[in-house]
Design a protein around this motif. Structure first.
Motif, PDB file in Angstrom:
ATOM      1  N   GLN A  72       0.814  -1.208   0.000  1.00 12.05           N
ATOM      2  CA  GLN A  72       0.000   0.000   0.000  1.00 12.05           C
ATOM      3  C   GLN A  72       0.852   1.264   0.000  1.00 12.05           C
ATOM      4  O   GLN A  72       1.833   1.356   0.727  1.00 12.05           O
ATOM      5  CB  GLN A  72      -0.883   0.018   1.246  1.00 12.05           C
ATOM      6  N   ILE A  74       0.414   5.359   0.742  1.00 15.99           N
ATOM      7  CA  ILE A  74      -0.444   6.437   1.228  1.00 15.99           C
ATOM      8  C   ILE A  74       0.354   7.713   1.038  1.00 15.99           C
ATOM      9  O   ILE A  74       1.416   7.878   1.646  1.00 15.99           O
ATOM     10  CB  ILE A  74      -0.792   6.256   2.722  1.00 15.99           C
TER      11      ILE A  74
ATOM     12  N   GLU B  33      -7.411   2.012   3.831  1.00 18.51           N
ATOM     13  CA  GLU B  33      -6.000   2.316   4.067  1.00 18.51           C
ATOM     14  C   GLU B  33      -5.575   2.052   5.512  1.00 18.51           C
ATOM     15  O   GLU B  33      -4.378   2.020   5.798  1.00 18.51           O
ATOM     16  CB  GLU B  33      -5.689   3.762   3.679  1.00 18.51           C
ATOM     17  N   GLN B  45      -5.703  -5.250   7.365  1.00 19.24           N
ATOM     18  CA  GLN B  45      -5.919  -4.100   6.506  1.00 19.24           C
ATOM     19  C   GLN B  45      -7.413  -3.869   6.308  1.00 19.24           C
ATOM     20  O   GLN B  45      -8.134  -4.780   5.905  1.00 19.24           O
ATOM     21  CB  GLN B  45      -5.226  -4.351   5.163  1.00 19.24           C
TER      22      GLN B  45
END
Lengths: 138, 138
Positions: A72, A74, B33, B45
């Motif tokens: 992920q 961000i 997120e 998650q």
């Protein structure tokens, strides 16, 4: 100078693989807020502690290959957080895979482009039923 | 609604100590997120995985006390990163201290105030010469 957080990340893993201390230090933000946690190691904080510890690690000529699997990204303002899973292969033991490691890399944009602010990693759990294997580097 | 990252952090550790699932979920950002890594556990998650895992953990009635020692705050824009060392005491075993745990908590400011976006933790190394002790929870 790294134009994107990904550029800084690529340089970080290249420095690990190449055992290149100067490239490693160029990736890190030069501030007391920079910090690094490697599995089962003391927390490193600030440029002096980072240089000292990485100097020792990279002198050992790790000769590892790190394959990074992105979990992920961000990105917000001048910070970028990248959560990855690292798979490490040691050159001397190509058939002995180490358990994967979760890593979180946090980059910050400053006057000199994007630099690494935080690198944290932690062992991922062993697969179900497997005995906990040894970690690279102890 | 948490006016500051510190308010959200206080609520997080209160929820752990009180085994309060609803308070715990109120602390987390309600987004895919959001992610959480507990020592030697799989990465969690998103809200569904978080609720499921914390539901199990808090049902076990952990009855722990967590003392948080702040190592560093980094605040920038709508993100706040807090690096801490957690000292955990289990109510049933007050004289058996667990090794400290490094934790990184990342908060994000949204329309509803500050919420927890990332909680990562990893065991700190044992003191020099000590045998590696067992970790709480596995």
């Amino acid at each position: 100078m790294f134009q994107t957080p990904q550029d800084a990340e690529d340089a970080y893993y290249d420095a690990v693989e190449a055992c290149d201390l100067e490239q490693m230090m160029a990736v890190w933000e030069n501030s007391p807020e920079a910090h690094c946690l490697l599995p089962m190691q003391p927390m490193l904080q600030g440029p002096r502690a980072l240089r000292s510890a990485w100097s020792g690690l990279l002198k050992e000529a790790l000769r590892v290959e790190v394959t990074v699997h992105s979990l992920q990204w961000i990105e917000q303002g001048e910070l970028a957080i990248h959560l990855v899973e690292e798979a490490v292969t040691v050159a001397a033991q190509p058939n002995q895979p180490y358990p994967p490691i979760y890593a979180t890399n946090i980059y910050r944009k400053g006057a000199g482009g994007w630099r690494l602010l935080v690198h944290l990693n932690a062992p991922a759990p062993p697969p179900p039923g497997a005995a906990p294997p040894g970690m690279p580097g102890g």
